[in-house]
Design an enzyme around this catalytic site. Structure first.
Site, PDB file in Angstrom:
ATOM      1  N   TRP A 136       0.868  -1.078   0.262  1.00 33.38           N
ATOM      2  CA  TRP A 136       0.033   0.253  -0.417  1.00 33.38           C
ATOM      3  C   TRP A 136       0.875   0.866  -0.305  1.00 33.38           C
ATOM      4  CZ3 TRP A 136      -1.823   2.605   4.850  1.00 33.38           C
ATOM      5  CH2 TRP A 136      -3.145   3.358   4.652  1.00 33.38           C
ATOM      6  N   ASP A 217      -0.423  -5.280   9.955  1.00 31.03           N
ATOM      7  CA  ASP A 217      -1.362  -4.132  10.011  1.00 31.03           C
ATOM      8  C   ASP A 217      -2.754  -4.938   8.962  1.00 31.03           C
ATOM      9  OD1 ASP A 217      -3.290  -2.187   8.287  1.00 31.03           O
ATOM     10  OD2 ASP A 217      -0.674  -1.645   6.855  1.00 31.03           O
ATOM     11  N   LYS A 257     -12.896  -0.722   6.583  1.00 23.96           N
ATOM     12  CA  LYS A 257     -13.339  -2.238   5.196  1.00 23.96           C
ATOM     13  C   LYS A 257     -14.762  -2.376   6.109  1.00 23.96           C
ATOM     14  CE  LYS A 257     -10.151  -0.164   3.327  1.00 23.96           C
ATOM     15  NZ  LYS A 257      -9.533   1.012   2.070  1.00 23.96           N
TER      16      LYS A 257
HETATM   17  N1  PMP Z   1      -3.525  -0.479   5.419  1.00 20.66           N
HETATM   18  C1  PMP Z   1      -3.816  -1.302   4.232  1.00 20.66           C
HETATM   19  C2  PMP Z   1      -2.960  -2.299   4.044  1.00 20.66           C
HETATM   20  C3  PMP Z   1      -4.903  -0.179   4.044  1.00 20.66           C
HETATM   21  O1  PMP Z   1      -5.324  -0.604   2.625  1.00 20.66           O
HETATM   22  C4  PMP Z   1      -5.472   0.618   4.528  1.00 20.66           C
HETATM   23  C5  PMP Z   1      -6.742   1.071   3.352  1.00 20.66           C
HETATM   24  N2  PMP Z   1      -6.072   1.229   2.141  1.00 20.66           N
HETATM   25  C6  PMP Z   1      -5.260   1.228   5.082  1.00 20.66           C
HETATM   26  C7  PMP Z   1      -3.751   0.237   6.347  1.00 20.66           C
HETATM   27  C8  PMP Z   1      -5.365   1.881   6.747  1.00 20.66           C
HETATM   28  O2  PMP Z   1      -6.988   3.325   6.336  1.00 20.66           O
HETATM   29  P1  PMP Z   1      -7.430   3.443   6.892  1.00 20.66           P
HETATM   30  O3  PMP Z   1      -6.919   4.714   7.597  1.00 20.66           O
HETATM   31  O4  PMP Z   1      -8.836   4.286   6.065  1.00 20.66           O
HETATM   32  O5  PMP Z   1      -8.138   2.478   8.183  1.00 20.66           O
END
Ligand code: PMP
Length: 417
Positions: A136, A217, A257
């Site tokens: 990411w 993560d 998500k």
């Molecule tokens: N880690 C990964 C791999 C992600 O794809 C995302 C969101 N695209 C996040 C962390 C963090 O997203 P958020 O801060 O919206 O929770």
């Protein structure tokens, strides 16, 4: 005026949010957004999960409902429930009080806290964090901004469209003792490729042998398989089966998500100690509290109360589990539909990777030139790496997308496929 400052250079727009802005401006009525990873229903609309709707009603009608500040650690029923989602109700780490939890600004906030905490206090190894190649896009800048050295480990083998396990293990073995490794717990972004159980076992054992510190993560639990337990496999293996014994494990958890609360910024960081050490646990907690107090004073309440309502109510929890199946199975259906259509069209290349991959994304194998043509000629938007958010597909647009991919593949000079 600008002479008063140095190096304030205008940066290009963030690739993903820039893509979204171009999509919004596009006036074609049949445009398709396969960019940002956000779930859409079969009509292409954002979906408020039934569990969330019911939890909101319950929360608003509750006599205790208010908009007071949370504590610096956040909403306790939320972050203790969140740890159970990751580790399971019967996790020895939870039962023995080895989990230190802090509510964060979604997953990104948790990653930032993890990086900052390690930068300030980690002394068993280098301040070098290894990220998967690719990963990411935000990972690199989050950790670099905090002053950590970012390196990569091989992950995606483009030739075989599968995991480069050998390269991954080699890097683990060669990295300086006690390095930091960031692992995507499931639904790897951007490739949609997860190690299988046996591969995970090898990866975790290799990390433990070199005493590397793991950051998991976990941004898509429940999205890959529809099953919270299955999607937590590497986390539970490492912690509940005590595969990792020599260092704490950090888990950065997002509910953006899997609860569909993207904008409410609901997340947590959990530091799991391998052995019980109450004084150290309290010290970690106090340091995380200090960082939060300085940066945001205390975490946002609304989203965490909704998620807590779901996690702590039997019926809402089982509704949420159904909602996860609804989302993940629609995505799987779309993977099958896209692959079938491309194969029917005889589009040059192989397309089995679309259904082999899991979670929100598919790494299509399209080149940046093909992606550009998809956008300009067909109004189909995906990031230049060829990553498509499968959640943007539906019964109404999947044929159009397949035809567009077919056209760009046939009409581009160089094809990676
Ligand atoms: N880690 C990964 C791999 C992600 O794809 C995302 C969101 N695209 C996040 C962390 C963090 O997203 P958020 O801060 O919206 O929770």
């Amino acid at each position: 005026m600008s002479k008063l400052f140095t190096n304030v250079k205008e940066l290009p727009p963030d690739p993903l949010f820039g893509l979204k802005a171009r999509y919004n401006k596009d006036s074609r009525s049949d445009k398709v957004d396969l960019g940002i990873g956000a779930y859409r229903d079969n009509n292409g609309k954002p979906w408020i999960l039934p569990a969330v709707r019911q939890a909101e009603q319950k929360l608003i009608n509750s006599p205790e409902y208010n908009h007071e500040y949370l504590s610096i650690s956040g909403f306790e029923p939320f972050y203790t429930g969140a740890a159970k989602v990751l580790l399971g109700d019967k996790s020895p780490a939870i039962e023995e009080g080895r989990v230190v939890s802090q509510q964060s600004l979604s997953g990104t906030g948790a990653l930032h806290l993890a990086g900052l905490f390690l930068k300030k206090f980690y002394s068993a190894g280098p301040h070098t964090i290894y990220l998967s190649q690719p990963t990411w896009a935000n990972h690199k800048q989050v950790f670099e901004t905090l002053g950590l050295t970012v390196k990569t480990y091989p992950y995606w083998d483009n030739a075989t469209k599968s995991l480069d396990l050998k390269g991954f293990l080699n890097t683990i073995n060669q990295a300086e003792l006690g390095s930091i490794f960031l692992l995507h717990a499931c639904a790897h972004n951007p490739t949609g490729l997860d190690p299988n159980y046996e591969q995970w076992n090898q990866i975790l054992a290799a990390l433990e042998a070199k005493k590397h510190l793991i950051i998991f993560d976990s941004a898509y639990q429940g999205f890959a398989s529809g099953d919270l337990e299955k999607d937590a496999y590497p986390i539970r293996k490492a912690i509940n089966d005590s595969v990792v014994k020599s260092t704490p494990i950090i888990i950065c958890q997002s509910f953006a998500k899997n609860v569909g609360m993207y904008g409410e910024r609901v997340g947590a960081i959990h530091v799991v100690l391998p052995t019980k050490d109450d004084a150290f646990g309290r010290a970690i907690k106090s340091q995380l509290n200090l960082i939060i107090r300085c940066e945001i004073s205390n975490p946002p309440a609304y989203g965490s109360k909704i998620v807590s309502t779901i996690l702590n109510d039997k019926e809402l929890y089982s509704q949420w589990r159904k909602d996860l199946v609804t989302m993940s199975s629609r995505i799987i259906k779309m993977r099958n539909a896209l692959r079938a259509k491309l194969e029917k069209l005889g589009t040059p290349g192989t397309w089995n990777h679309i259904t082999d991959q899991t979670g929100m994304f598919s790494f299509t194998g399209l080149t940046p030139e093909q992606v550009e043509r998809l956008e300009k000629k067909h109004g189909v938007y995906l990031v230049s790496s060829g990553r498509a958010s499968v959640a943007g597909l539906n019964d109404g647009n999947v044929d159009k997308v397949a035809n567009a991919i077919d056209e760009v593949v046939r009409n581009s000079k160089s094809s990676k496929l």
